[in-house]
Design an enzyme around this catalytic site. Structure first.
Site, PDB file in Angstrom:
ATOM      1  N   VAL A  23       0.846  -1.204   0.000  1.00 49.93           N
ATOM      2  CA  VAL A  23       0.000   0.000   0.000  1.00 49.93           C
ATOM      3  C   VAL A  23       0.878   1.250   0.000  1.00 49.93           C
ATOM      4  O   VAL A  23       0.658   2.197  -0.764  1.00 49.93           O
ATOM      5  CB  VAL A  23      -0.951  -0.003   1.224  1.00 49.93           C
ATOM      6  N   ASP A 247     -35.387  29.292 -16.761  1.00 49.76           N
ATOM      7  CA  ASP A 247     -36.749  29.312 -16.235  1.00 49.76           C
ATOM      8  C   ASP A 247     -36.821  28.739 -14.833  1.00 49.76           C
ATOM      9  O   ASP A 247     -35.940  28.011 -14.409  1.00 49.76           O
ATOM     10  CB  ASP A 247     -37.629  28.409 -17.109  1.00 49.76           C
ATOM     11  N   LYS A 269     -40.979  33.130 -14.644  1.00 55.20           N
ATOM     12  CA  LYS A 269     -42.154  32.772 -15.425  1.00 55.20           C
ATOM     13  C   LYS A 269     -42.780  31.509 -14.883  1.00 55.20           C
ATOM     14  O   LYS A 269     -42.226  30.425 -14.899  1.00 55.20           O
ATOM     15  CB  LYS A 269     -41.828  32.568 -16.913  1.00 55.20           C
ATOM     16  N   GLY A 300     -37.186  24.403 -19.198  1.00 57.62           N
ATOM     17  CA  GLY A 300     -37.569  23.076 -18.713  1.00 57.62           C
ATOM     18  C   GLY A 300     -38.156  22.259 -19.852  1.00 57.62           C
ATOM     19  O   GLY A 300     -38.804  22.813 -20.743  1.00 57.62           O
ATOM     20  N   GLY A 301     -37.919  20.961 -19.835  1.00 61.28           N
ATOM     21  CA  GLY A 301     -38.512  20.067 -20.832  1.00 61.28           C
ATOM     22  C   GLY A 301     -38.008  20.367 -22.220  1.00 61.28           C
ATOM     23  O   GLY A 301     -36.803  20.494 -22.448  1.00 61.28           O
ATOM     24  N   ASP A 302     -38.939  20.497 -23.170  1.00 60.73           N
ATOM     25  CA  ASP A 302     -38.601  20.799 -24.552  1.00 60.73           C
ATOM     26  C   ASP A 302     -39.052  22.225 -24.874  1.00 60.73           C
ATOM     27  O   ASP A 302     -40.174  22.597 -24.540  1.00 60.73           O
ATOM     28  CB  ASP A 302     -39.327  19.800 -25.481  1.00 60.73           C
ATOM     29  N   ILE A 305     -42.474  22.651 -26.691  1.00 65.23           N
ATOM     30  CA  ILE A 305     -43.723  22.111 -26.153  1.00 65.23           C
ATOM     31  C   ILE A 305     -44.143  22.984 -24.973  1.00 65.23           C
ATOM     32  O   ILE A 305     -43.506  22.949 -23.910  1.00 65.23           O
ATOM     33  CB  ILE A 305     -43.575  20.624 -25.771  1.00 65.23           C
ATOM     34  N   ALA A 331     -41.895  17.040 -20.367  1.00 70.50           N
ATOM     35  CA  ALA A 331     -42.400  16.526 -19.093  1.00 70.50           C
ATOM     36  C   ALA A 331     -43.213  15.240 -19.290  1.00 70.50           C
ATOM     37  O   ALA A 331     -43.064  14.284 -18.518  1.00 70.50           O
ATOM     38  CB  ALA A 331     -43.245  17.584 -18.408  1.00 70.50           C
ATOM     39  N   MET A 382     -49.643  22.017 -17.099  1.00 67.77           N
ATOM     40  CA  MET A 382     -50.104  23.205 -16.361  1.00 67.77           C
ATOM     41  C   MET A 382     -51.529  23.027 -15.852  1.00 67.77           C
ATOM     42  O   MET A 382     -52.309  23.980 -15.821  1.00 67.77           O
ATOM     43  CB  MET A 382     -50.041  24.464 -17.260  1.00 67.77           C
ATOM     44  N   GLY A 411     -41.925  15.309 -11.618  1.00 67.52           N
ATOM     45  CA  GLY A 411     -41.494  14.067 -12.255  1.00 67.52           C
ATOM     46  C   GLY A 411     -40.007  14.015 -12.554  1.00 67.52           C
ATOM     47  O   GLY A 411     -39.398  15.035 -12.868  1.00 67.52           O
TER      48      GLY A 411
HETATM   49  N1  SAH Z   1     -41.570  22.981 -22.072  1.00 73.71           N
HETATM   50  C1  SAH Z   1     -41.967  22.181 -20.937  1.00 73.71           C
HETATM   51  C2  SAH Z   1     -43.348  22.529 -20.447  1.00 73.71           C
HETATM   52  C3  SAH Z   1     -43.501  23.908 -19.935  1.00 73.71           C
HETATM   53  S1  SAH Z   1     -45.136  24.243 -19.364  1.00 73.71           S
HETATM   54  C4  SAH Z   1     -41.825  20.698 -21.300  1.00 73.71           C
HETATM   55  O1  SAH Z   1     -41.643  20.364 -22.462  1.00 73.71           O
HETATM   56  O2  SAH Z   1     -41.924  19.873 -20.397  1.00 73.71           O
HETATM   57  C5  SAH Z   1     -44.983  23.914 -17.650  1.00 73.71           C
HETATM   58  C6  SAH Z   1     -45.713  22.642 -17.284  1.00 73.71           C
HETATM   59  O3  SAH Z   1     -44.925  21.506 -17.622  1.00 73.71           O
HETATM   60  C7  SAH Z   1     -45.944  22.491 -15.798  1.00 73.71           C
HETATM   61  O4  SAH Z   1     -47.079  23.224 -15.382  1.00 73.71           O
HETATM   62  C8  SAH Z   1     -46.181  20.997 -15.701  1.00 73.71           C
HETATM   63  O5  SAH Z   1     -47.481  20.667 -16.148  1.00 73.71           O
HETATM   64  C9  SAH Z   1     -45.208  20.463 -16.716  1.00 73.71           C
HETATM   65  N2  SAH Z   1     -43.937  20.030 -16.093  1.00 73.71           N
HETATM   66  C10 SAH Z   1     -42.723  20.501 -16.342  1.00 73.71           C
HETATM   67  N3  SAH Z   1     -41.786  19.831 -15.631  1.00 73.71           N
HETATM   68  C11 SAH Z   1     -42.465  18.903 -14.923  1.00 73.71           C
HETATM   69  C12 SAH Z   1     -42.067  17.889 -14.012  1.00 73.71           C
HETATM   70  N4  SAH Z   1     -40.790  17.689 -13.675  1.00 73.71           N
HETATM   71  N5  SAH Z   1     -43.023  17.098 -13.473  1.00 73.71           N
HETATM   72  C13 SAH Z   1     -44.315  17.268 -13.810  1.00 73.71           C
HETATM   73  N6  SAH Z   1     -44.732  18.206 -14.657  1.00 73.71           N
HETATM   74  C14 SAH Z   1     -43.824  19.017 -15.224  1.00 73.71           C
END
Ligand code: SAH
Length: 458
Positions: A23, A247, A269, A300-302, A305, A331, A382, A411
């Site tokens: 070691v 966001d 927002k 967030g997300g795409d 969308i 989402a 939403m 989620g």
């Molecule tokens: N552009 C995003 C959506 C924006 S609108 C996408 O494509 O996911 C915001 C809504 O997205 C929230 O009110 C909720 O309905 C949903 N959302 C976003 N992140 C989420 C998460 N981690 N879990 C559950 N719902 C989510």
């Protein structure tokens, strides 16, 4: 953080190693690789240690360690099987302010040795702060696999041109752009393929044509929350951005992966929080890009969308700003996967529809009859506030009252919660589980499949 990660320069610095076994040898070998001056003290030294000292040079004292051995030493490592000696090393080193590591005894250490991937001059150091050595090892393996074998050659080539580049591009921002252009060009691949002369020539070409830095906007989807769901491109751009407008939905864990010296601006927002309005955001994107900055618009997300990505792009296009759009996991996909609900299914759903459940003046303006179709999944974004209205309207417009439905909140994050029921009881189930925003509502037969994926439940 449990400890501060640093890289210590120990070249020609006297480092003390207590112990002569396997070691101790491994630690001494690392010190030797970092060109330290070795001083090994051990009543007995194994063959590996003797060979190392012969090859690298260094002093060996075949006896117990003593306090006076610390004079002139600037780092100490103890790897003996004598607990008393290990404790002494720790005490004597601390008394002199010398960093000390006692192998496998964190309480006696003032520094820990990370697992390393050595492609010198590129070195990756990994630690789990003692939580799991096996996890650390698997991270090391991941890095071993992912790092191109010749990344050392690339680093040396880039390093060899630093002075020349400094001489030819005066400003810091211009140099950063130059290096980004090089890394984004064919240069790395040429080096990895062993064609270093061609790589150097390509760099000279880029240097010859080094232009003024131009601004750009990257509209990037960050996915629903789990940072592991970021795309590789999102991650790369997060590391190249000068300024980031993000966001409310972008999680702290994702923000932590942005380049540390990038400027971060929260543009909020949300349904109840209009901190910066859309026009102001559009203006900011244009202004920063015109200043020559790489602007990351992280959503967030795409972005396309329910993300108002289209509006932002239209404004950018009208202003003549260069942009890139990077999709993200929306989402609905993320939440459905992590909740064990397939959005379509051969037997249960042949189509899926994403709908906004955002209330306008307390009501929902949707074409309800058009939403109700056989073998169809509905996902409401939403819609947490309007959950009772959604369930009621679907029932009133003829959807079977026992149609399975679920709410997935936060989620894909560690806070994810799922409330499942049907069009009659879901609002009460969600209230009793204290479900919070952001949340989506999934309606359709596919929700019942969750029961057959019971292993998803936490
Ligand atoms: N552009 C995003 C959506 C924006 S609108 C996408 O494509 O996911 C915001 C809504 O997205 C929230 O009110 C909720 O309905 C949903 N959302 C976003 N992140 C989420 C998460 N981690 N879990 C559950 N719902 C989510």
């Amino acid at each position: 953080m449990e400890a501060l990660p640093v890289f210590l320069n120990v070249r020609n610095v006297r480092c003390l190693v207590a112990g002569g076994g396997e070691v101790a040898f491994r630690k001494a070998r690392l010190l030797a690789r970092a060109q330290a001056e070795l001083h090994v003290v051990a009543p007995e030294a194994g063959e590996s240690m003797l060979n190392l000292l012969q090859e690298h040079g260094g002093r060996l004292d075949r006896r117990e360690i003593r306090e006076e051995d610390f004079a002139g030493a600037q780092l100490a490592i103890a790897a003996t099987d004598d607990p008393g000696a290990n404790e002494n090393v720790s005490r004597w080193a601390r008394a002199r302010g010398i960093p000390v590591n006692v192998v496998d005894q964190p309480a006696l250490c003032t520094f820990y040795m990370p697992a390393i991937v050595d492609r010198s001059p590129v070195v990756v150091a990994i630690s789990s702060s003692g939580a799991s050595p096996v996890l650390t090892r698997s991270l090391k393996e991941m890095n071993e696999v992912m790092l191109p074998a010749r990344i050392d050659r690339l680093a040396l080539l880039l390093g060899s041109m630093r002075e020349e580049v400094k001489g030819r591009i005066a400003d810091f921002a211009g140099r950063t752009t130059f290096w980004e252009n090089v890394l984004g060009s064919e240069v790395p691949e040429l080096v990895y393929a062993g064609k270093e002369n061609e790589a150097r020539a390509a760099m000279e070409r880029i240097l010859g044509g080094a232009q003024q830095r131009t601004g750009e906007v990257w509209l990037v989807g960050a996915g629903p929350g789990d940072p592991d769901l970021l795309t590789l491109r999102a991650l790369r751009l997060m590391y190249r951005a000068d300024i980031v407008l993000y966001d409310r939905l972008v999680s702290a864990e994702i923000l932590a992966r942005i380049r540390p010296d990038a400027e971060l601006i929260h543009v909020g927002k949300g349904p109840e929080m209009h901190s910066v309005d859309q026009y102001t955001i559009n203006d900011m994107l244009i202004r920063y890009a015109r200043e020559g900055r790489k602007v990351l618009r992280l959503k967030g997300g795409d972005p396309f969308i329910f993300g108002r990505g289209g509006e932002e792009l239209t404004t950018l296009a009208e202003a003549g700003i260069n942009f890139q759009i990077v999709p993200g996991i929306t989402a609905a996909s993320g939440c459905a996967a992590y909740a064990g609900i397939p959005l379509t299914h051969r037997e249960h759903a042949h189509s899926v529809q994403f709908v906004t459940g955002h209330l306008k003046d307390g009501s929902l303006d949707l074409d309800w009859p058009a939403l109700i179709r056989p073998q169809h999944t509905l996902v409401f974004y939403m819609g947490l506030k309007s959950l009772p209205i959604v369930c009621e309207q679907l029932r009133q417009h003829g959807m079977a009252v026992d149609t399975p439905a679920a709410v997935v909140s936060q989620g894909t994050t560690t806070e994810q919660q799922v409330a499942a029921g049907n069009l009659v009881n879901l609002p009460d189930v969600a209230t009793s589980q204290n479900i919070k925003a952001p949340a989506i509502i999934i309606v359709g037969e596919v929700v019942s499949l969750r029961d057959s994926f019971a292993w998803f439940r936490s």
